[in-house]
Design a protein around this motif. Structure first.
Motif, PDB file in Angstrom:
ATOM      1  N   LEU A  17       0.804  -1.215   0.000  1.00 45.31           N
ATOM      2  CA  LEU A  17       0.000   0.000   0.000  1.00 45.31           C
ATOM      3  C   LEU A  17       0.844   1.275   0.000  1.00 45.31           C
ATOM      4  CD1 LEU A  17      -2.763  -1.051   2.554  1.00 45.31           C
ATOM      5  CD2 LEU A  17      -2.946  -0.932   0.064  1.00 45.31           C
ATOM      6  N   LEU A  18       2.149   1.141   0.213  1.00 45.12           N
ATOM      7  CA  LEU A  18       3.023   2.313   0.249  1.00 45.12           C
ATOM      8  C   LEU A  18       3.271   2.855  -1.152  1.00 45.12           C
ATOM      9  CD1 LEU A  18       5.772   1.155   2.787  1.00 45.12           C
ATOM     10  CD2 LEU A  18       3.827   2.660   3.230  1.00 45.12           C
ATOM     11  N   SER A  19       3.584   4.135  -1.222  1.00 46.76           N
ATOM     12  CA  SER A  19       3.947   4.742  -2.506  1.00 46.76           C
ATOM     13  C   SER A  19       5.384   4.352  -2.854  1.00 46.76           C
ATOM     14  CB  SER A  19       3.834   6.266  -2.419  1.00 46.76           C
ATOM     15  OG  SER A  19       4.835   6.768  -1.553  1.00 46.76           O
ATOM     16  N   LYS A  20       5.786   4.642  -4.076  1.00 45.67           N
ATOM     17  CA  LYS A  20       7.140   4.295  -4.511  1.00 45.67           C
ATOM     18  C   LYS A  20       8.190   5.015  -3.676  1.00 45.67           C
ATOM     19  CE  LYS A  20       5.830   3.239  -9.235  1.00 45.67           C
ATOM     20  NZ  LYS A  20       5.947   3.566 -10.647  1.00 45.67           N
ATOM     21  N   SER A  21       7.960   6.299  -3.386  1.00 47.41           N
ATOM     22  CA  SER A  21       8.939   7.058  -2.593  1.00 47.41           C
ATOM     23  C   SER A  21       9.017   6.520  -1.164  1.00 47.41           C
ATOM     24  CB  SER A  21       8.588   8.544  -2.586  1.00 47.41           C
ATOM     25  OG  SER A  21       7.330   8.756  -1.990  1.00 47.41           O
ATOM     26  N   GLN A  22       7.880   6.091  -0.611  1.00 38.99           N
ATOM     27  CA  GLN A  22       7.893   5.527   0.733  1.00 38.99           C
ATOM     28  C   GLN A  22       8.649   4.195   0.738  1.00 38.99           C
ATOM     29  OE1 GLN A  22       3.638   5.538   1.339  1.00 38.99           O
ATOM     30  NE2 GLN A  22       3.792   7.155   2.888  1.00 38.99           N
ATOM     31  N   MET A  70       6.954  -4.070  -5.626  1.00 36.27           N
ATOM     32  CA  MET A  70       6.634  -3.233  -6.791  1.00 36.27           C
ATOM     33  C   MET A  70       5.786  -4.013  -7.792  1.00 36.27           C
ATOM     34  SD  MET A  70       7.680  -0.256  -6.160  1.00 36.27           S
ATOM     35  CE  MET A  70       7.489   0.524  -7.741  1.00 36.27           C
ATOM     36  N   LYS A  75       2.067  -3.936  -7.161  1.00 38.50           N
ATOM     37  CA  LYS A  75       1.346  -2.727  -7.559  1.00 38.50           C
ATOM     38  C   LYS A  75       0.718  -2.853  -8.945  1.00 38.50           C
ATOM     39  CE  LYS A  75       3.764   0.478  -4.608  1.00 38.50           C
ATOM     40  NZ  LYS A  75       2.605   0.649  -3.752  1.00 38.50           N
ATOM     41  N   ASN A 102       4.833  11.138   7.456  1.00 41.09           N
ATOM     42  CA  ASN A 102       3.759  11.736   6.676  1.00 41.09           C
ATOM     43  C   ASN A 102       2.699  12.336   7.582  1.00 41.09           C
ATOM     44  OD1 ASN A 102       4.954  11.075   4.278  1.00 41.09           O
ATOM     45  ND2 ASN A 102       3.915   9.121   4.112  1.00 41.09           N
TER      46      ASN A 102
END
Length: 178
Positions: free
Chosen positions: A42-47, A62, A65, A104
Motif C-alpha cells: 500500500l506504500l507509494s514508490k517514494s515511501q 513493486m 502494484k 507523513n
C-alpha cells in the motif's frame, strides 16, 4: 514397565529440541509476514525507497502494484512476499514502516498548523501579526502585513489567492527552520 509413572513414554521427539517451531507458530509467523507484505504493497514508490528493502523484496512489492487487488494472483504475490520476509526481522521492518508513515502524519500536522496560522492572520489582521511577531521576532513585519493585505483583497474577489499561498510558504519557511 510402570505406565503411570513412565513419563519418558509420553515424550515427543521434539520435546528436547530448542529450535523446534510448532506448525501453529509457523503459520502465525507466515501470516504476520503476509500482513506486513500487504502494508508494504500500500506504500507509494517514494515511501518504499525510504524503507530501504533489499532488492528482491522491493521488486516483489513493486510487482504487487501492477496486480489487481482481491484476485488470486494478488494473493499469491502477497504469499511470495511473506516467503521472502521469513528471513527478515519483522520487528525492524515494522519500525521502519512506522517511521515512514509517521513522517507523513507529522508533515500533515505541520501543514495544518501553518494553514490555521495563516487563516488566523487573515481573519484578525494587525493584532494577530503583533502577537505572532512577539512569538517569532525573526519574522518581517512589513512583509507579513503586505502578504496579509494582498491575500485579503484576493480572497474577496475569489476563493483562490496567490498571496495566501505565498503567506503560507513564508510562515512555514521562517518558523519551521527554528
Amino acid at each position: 514397565m510402570n505406565i503411570v509413572g513412565d513419563s519418558e513414554h509420553f515424550k515427543q521427539p521434539y520435546d528436547n529440541d530448542d529450535d523446534y517451531i510448532s506448525k501453529t507458530s509457523f503459520k502465525k509467523e507466515s501470516e504476520d509476514a503476509q500482513q506486513m507484505g500487504r502494508k508494504l504493497a500500500l506504500l507509494s514508490k517514494s515511501q518504499l525507497v525510504k524503507m530501504e528493502l533489499y532488492e528482491s523484496l522491493h521488486d516483489a512489492v513493486m510487482a504487487t502494484k501492477t496486480i489487481k487487488p482481491n484476485t488470486e494472483a494478488y494473493r499469491r504475490q502477497i504469499q511470495f512476499i511473506g516467503k521472502l520476509m521469513r528471513n527478515e526481522d519483522l520487528e525492524q521492518l515494522q519500525h521502519k514502516l512506522d517511521n515512514v508513515l509517521n513522517k507523513n502524519n507529522n508533515e500533515a500536522a505541520k501543514i495544518q498548523i501553518f494553514e490555521k496560522l495563516r487563516d488566523k492572520l487573515l481573519a484578525e489582521g494587525d493584532a494577530e501579526i503583533q502577537s505572532l511577531l512577539e512569538q517569532h521576532p525573526q519574522l518581517d513585519r512589513q512583509k507579513l502585513r503586505q502578504l496579509v493585505r494582498a491575500s485579503t483583497k484576493e480572497l474577496a474577489k475569489g476563493p483562490e489567492s496567490k498571496s495566501a499561498k505565498e503567506l503560507f510558504k513564508y510562515l512555514r519557511a521562517e518558523i519551521e527552520d527554528q
